[in-house]
Design a protein around this motif. Structure first.
Motif, PDB file in Angstrom:
ATOM      1  N   UNK A 104      56.721  48.377  47.681  1.00  8.71           N
ATOM      2  CA  UNK A 104      57.098  48.324  46.259  1.00  8.71           C
ATOM      3  C   UNK A 104      57.525  46.913  45.868  1.00  8.71           C
ATOM      4  N   UNK A 105      58.258  46.243  46.750  1.00  6.29           N
ATOM      5  CA  UNK A 105      58.706  44.871  46.451  1.00  6.29           C
ATOM      6  C   UNK A 105      57.507  43.937  46.311  1.00  6.29           C
ATOM      7  N   UNK A 106      56.562  44.055  47.220  1.00  2.08           N
ATOM      8  CA  UNK A 106      55.384  43.173  47.179  1.00  2.08           C
ATOM      9  C   UNK A 106      54.531  43.465  45.930  1.00  2.08           C
ATOM     10  N   UNK A 107      54.352  44.744  45.630  1.00  2.00           N
ATOM     11  CA  UNK A 107      53.544  45.092  44.462  1.00  2.00           C
ATOM     12  C   UNK A 107      54.183  44.587  43.173  1.00  2.00           C
ATOM     13  N   UNK A 108      55.503  44.595  43.119  1.00  2.00           N
ATOM     14  CA  UNK A 108      56.202  44.110  41.918  1.00  2.00           C
ATOM     15  C   UNK A 108      55.955  42.624  41.692  1.00  2.00           C
ATOM     16  N   UNK A 109      55.706  41.894  42.770  1.00  2.00           N
ATOM     17  CA  UNK A 109      55.467  40.458  42.653  1.00  2.00           C
ATOM     18  C   UNK A 109      54.002  40.063  42.567  1.00  2.00           C
ATOM     19  N   UNK A 110      53.111  41.066  42.630  1.00  2.00           N
ATOM     20  CA  UNK A 110      51.669  40.768  42.598  1.00  2.00           C
ATOM     21  C   UNK A 110      51.210  40.433  41.186  1.00  2.00           C
ATOM     22  N   UNK A 111      50.287  39.485  41.089  1.00  2.00           N
ATOM     23  CA  UNK A 111      49.711  39.111  39.799  1.00  2.00           C
ATOM     24  C   UNK A 111      48.198  39.287  39.846  1.00  2.00           C
ATOM     25  N   UNK A 112      47.661  39.878  38.800  1.00  2.00           N
ATOM     26  CA  UNK A 112      46.221  40.121  38.724  1.00  2.00           C
ATOM     27  C   UNK A 112      45.470  38.799  38.706  1.00  2.00           C
ATOM     28  N   UNK A 113      44.493  38.609  39.571  1.00  2.00           N
ATOM     29  CA  UNK A 113      43.735  37.344  39.591  1.00  2.00           C
ATOM     30  C   UNK A 113      42.781  37.261  38.415  1.00  2.00           C
ATOM     31  N   UNK A 114      42.383  36.065  38.038  1.00  2.00           N
ATOM     32  CA  UNK A 114      41.394  35.930  36.950  1.00  2.00           C
ATOM     33  C   UNK A 114      40.034  36.458  37.394  1.00  2.00           C
ATOM     34  N   UNK A 115      39.225  36.874  36.432  1.00  2.00           N
ATOM     35  CA  UNK A 115      37.879  37.336  36.759  1.00  2.00           C
ATOM     36  C   UNK A 115      37.065  36.184  37.330  1.00  2.00           C
ATOM     37  N   UNK A 116      36.235  36.507  38.316  1.00  2.00           N
ATOM     38  CA  UNK A 116      35.428  35.479  38.974  1.00  2.00           C
ATOM     39  C   UNK A 116      34.248  35.041  38.110  1.00  2.00           C
ATOM     40  N   UNK A 117      33.796  35.917  37.235  1.00  2.00           N
ATOM     41  CA  UNK A 117      32.666  35.600  36.364  1.00  2.00           C
ATOM     42  C   UNK A 117      33.117  35.799  34.912  1.00  2.00           C
ATOM     43  N   UNK A 118      32.846  34.818  34.096  1.00  2.00           N
ATOM     44  CA  UNK A 118      33.298  34.867  32.698  1.00  2.00           C
ATOM     45  C   UNK A 118      32.140  34.953  31.711  1.00  2.00           C
ATOM     46  N   UNK A 119      30.918  34.973  32.202  1.00  2.00           N
ATOM     47  CA  UNK A 119      29.746  35.127  31.332  1.00  2.00           C
ATOM     48  C   UNK A 119      28.745  36.056  32.013  1.00  2.00           C
ATOM     49  N   UNK A 120      27.785  36.526  31.229  1.00  2.00           N
ATOM     50  CA  UNK A 120      26.671  37.280  31.774  1.00  2.00           C
ATOM     51  C   UNK A 120      26.996  38.714  32.148  1.00  2.00           C
ATOM     52  N   UNK A 121      26.053  39.338  32.841  1.00  2.00           N
ATOM     53  CA  UNK A 121      26.146  40.753  33.170  1.00  2.00           C
ATOM     54  C   UNK A 121      27.344  41.063  34.059  1.00  2.00           C
ATOM     55  N   UNK A 122      27.654  40.183  35.011  1.00  2.00           N
ATOM     56  CA  UNK A 122      28.769  40.457  35.916  1.00  2.00           C
ATOM     57  C   UNK A 122      30.114  40.425  35.198  1.00  2.00           C
ATOM     58  N   UNK A 123      30.233  39.622  34.156  1.00  2.00           N
ATOM     59  CA  UNK A 123      31.472  39.631  33.375  1.00  2.00           C
ATOM     60  C   UNK A 123      31.637  40.993  32.713  1.00  2.00           C
ATOM     61  N   UNK A 124      30.535  41.528  32.177  1.00  2.00           N
ATOM     62  CA  UNK A 124      30.589  42.855  31.561  1.00  2.00           C
ATOM     63  C   UNK A 124      30.904  43.913  32.609  1.00  2.00           C
ATOM     64  N   UNK A 125      30.201  43.873  33.722  1.00  2.00           N
ATOM     65  CA  UNK A 125      30.393  44.883  34.762  1.00  2.00           C
ATOM     66  C   UNK A 125      31.830  44.882  35.280  1.00  2.00           C
ATOM     67  N   UNK A 126      32.414  43.692  35.450  1.00  2.00           N
ATOM     68  CA  UNK A 126      33.784  43.605  35.966  1.00  2.00           C
ATOM     69  C   UNK A 126      34.783  44.245  35.009  1.00  2.00           C
TER      70      UNK A 126
END
Length: 563
Positions: free
Chosen positions: A524-546
């Motif tokens: 629980x302590x570790x999860x409280x400190x976790x931050x969502x990473x940025x998406x690896x793809x910001x354009x195209x089909x993979x951005x939509x799929x993500x």
């Protein structure tokens, strides 16, 4: 006489507008007058060896359609090769391509008011993508495969295949074989066209197409170079015309009972773990109202493993076919199956099995009876625990029994590439549990296969002393101790995201447990400190799929409602 959907545009006043366009391509009045318009969705390409023969196969399908009284109209479908996409950014696109295949077939069929469909495919995401399309469209449909590849030169105690090259690289990196031995496989491991010659995802899904009743009996495993492959294609063309005349649609064949049969056979043959993803996606499109994941959990302890082929044994797909293939498997386990289900022959499964005639003698080293199985439990396992609250998937049927229960120290990597580099450079040792995260449907994106990493462990002699867990997935040819499809995935804040180097991880693929041996308070302590990473793809089909992909537990399908 049954009215076809195509008649709305090809018959009656105003039909000349549409008929003129067909006649511009050489179609005749006879072809346009009250015959079923049968679409051939052909994924022929010279990019994929499993599909390189589909142009010829398609011609035999077309001839069968005309012999059966239909009119054939052919269109192309994309097909990407998992092998060529392995180990680099190309693999991000492979699983998401399944959705594109399904959508594109829907567009072609609905836009042109086709009456029925023949689907030509052999490989990993193309077969399930087409089955999804048939289920969504719910029109008469049949699948025709290109067939498996022949095995290559003998290497490491069996006929070689594509995976042998990756295993050999690991052997070469640890100086177990010479450079000449390694490079020689390039010319000898894949001797001709066809889907790869092991029971990976491609051949698993071809087998399950047959179990679902969507291809002719025995049609799943006829080798690509065998003339029976062409005869089966011709017969399939005739059969789809009969389905169209009788109005037998895909959902009548791919019923909930047929899906449960498919889950049972996956267990019995120890098929690819990816079958869980793909059968879930097909069930969703068919609106079956069943949880495929729950079916795997339900039957894991009650379905014995009665077939054993590569990667669980030395035997390749041609040997499996000669041993009787899926008809032999289903006949040997018929008391466990629902034999009343419909099939694309217009007959029930029971009638098909009763009528089937085997060309070759039995081989009990490949396919056994229920009273003499290779294992008492199924080949696929669903795991849960504090590392996989929703689910994880493993394949006990391809894992050495000594590794069914494994405990080791985590060695954590945030990408497939980082893990592969460490393995090849000696950074993974006996007792390690390799953790590869941020490779799930959203985080990858596209849920890449950890194929290379597993093969490098094998090549370096670590496959019986290490384990690998991931929110990505695996090729059906992987062995060693592994757990994939971990859900929730790391990119969604699943517990996999907070594993640290040195943490103890315990794996039990028999009782279905995957745990991080860290206190609940520390998690629980570790999860409280976790931050969502940025998406690896910001354009195209993979951005939509993500953004719109569901979890692995739901089949990694595209969610139709937006976030």
């Amino acid at each position: 006489m049954r009215k076809y959907d195509s008649e709305a545009i090809l018959q009656g006043e105003g039909s000349g507008f549409y008929r003129s366009l067909y006649k511009a391509m050489g179609y005749s009045n006879d072809e346009l007058d009250r015959r079923p318009m049968i679409g051939i969705a052909n994924s022929w390409t010279t990019l994929v060896p499993g599909h390189a023969n589909l142009r010829q196969v398609g011609e035999f399908v077309k001839n069968g359609i005309y012999r059966g009284g239909g009119t054939a109209v052919e269109f192309g479908v994309i097909a990407a090769c998992d092998g060529i996409a392995q180990g680099h950014d190309g693999m991000h696109f492979i699983l998401p391509s399944r959705e594109l295949i399904c959508d594109s077939i829907e567009v072609q069929v609905r836009a042109h008011r086709l009456d029925a469909l023949v689907m030509l495919a052999s490989c990993d995401k193309i077969v399930p993508g087409m089955l999804m399309a048939a289920a969504r469209l719910d029109i008469p449909a049949i699948m025709v495969h290109g067939g498996p590849m022949a095995g290559g030169v003998c290497f490491d105690g069996r006929k070689s295949d594509l995976t042998s090259i990756s295993e050999a690289r690991g052997m070469y990196s640890s100086k177990k074989i010479s450079l000449e031995e390694y490079t020689a496989l390039e010319d000898l491991a894949c001797p001709g066209c066809g889907s790869c010659s092991f029971l990976g995802t491609a051949n698993t899904m071809c087998c399950l197409t047959e179990v679902l009743g969507m291809c002719l009996p025995g049609g799943a495993l006829i080798p690509a170079v065998h003339s029976d492959r062409l005869r089966s294609a011709y017969a399939s063309g005739m059969a789809v015309c009969e389905l169209a005349r009788k109005g037998i649609t895909a959902r009548r064949v791919m019923s909930a009972a047929a899906m449960e049969n498919a889950v049972k056979v996956t267990m019995a043959i120890s098929g690819s773990t990816n079958a869980v993803l793909h059968l879930s996606a097909v069930a969703n499109e068919a609106q079956m109202g069943v949880s495929v994941l729950q079916l795997f959990e339900k039957h894991n302890k009650s379905i014995p493993q009665i077939a054993k082929v590569n990667p669980a044994a030395k035997w390749d797909m041609e040997a499996f076919w000669q041993a009787g293939g899926i008809p032999r498997v289903m006949r040997n386990m018929r008391v466990l199956l629902d034999e009343d289900v419909a099939t694309c022959t217009g007959l029930s499964l029971k009638e098909n099995l009763d009528a089937y005639r085997f060309q070759f003698p039995e081989n009990r080293e490949i396919i056994r009876k229920l009273d003499d199985p290779f294992g008492l439990t199924g080949g696929i396992a669903v795991l849960r625990g504090n590392l996989a609250p929703n689910s994880g998937i493993s394949k006990p049927g391809a894992i050495d029994p000594a590794l069914h229960r494994f405990k080791g120290k985590a060695k954590v990597f945030n990408s497939e590439e980082a893990a592969e580099e460490a393995i090849l450079n000696g950074g993974v040792v006996d007792g390690d549990v390799v953790v590869i995260r941020y490779e799930g449907p959203k985080g990858g994106p596209g849920m890449r296969e950890m194929f290379m990493a597993m093969k490098y462990l094998y090549g370096r002699g670590l496959n019986k002393s290490t384990a690998l867990i991931t929110d990505g997935r695996f090729s059906g040819t992987n062995n060693g101790c592994f757990v994939g499809h971990i859900s929730p995935e790391a990119a969604e804040g699943g517990p996999l995201a907070i594993v640290e180097d040195g943490d103890l991880v315990s794996i039990d693929v028999i009782d279905g447990i995957l745990n991080l041996e860290v206190s609940d308070a520390e998690i629980a302590r570790r999860l409280a400190g976790w931050k969502k990473p940025p998406r690896k793809f910001t354009t195209g089909y993979l951005e939509l799929y993500s953004r719109v992909a569901s979890s692995a537990a739901e089949g990694a399908i595209i969610r139709r409602e937006m976030e």
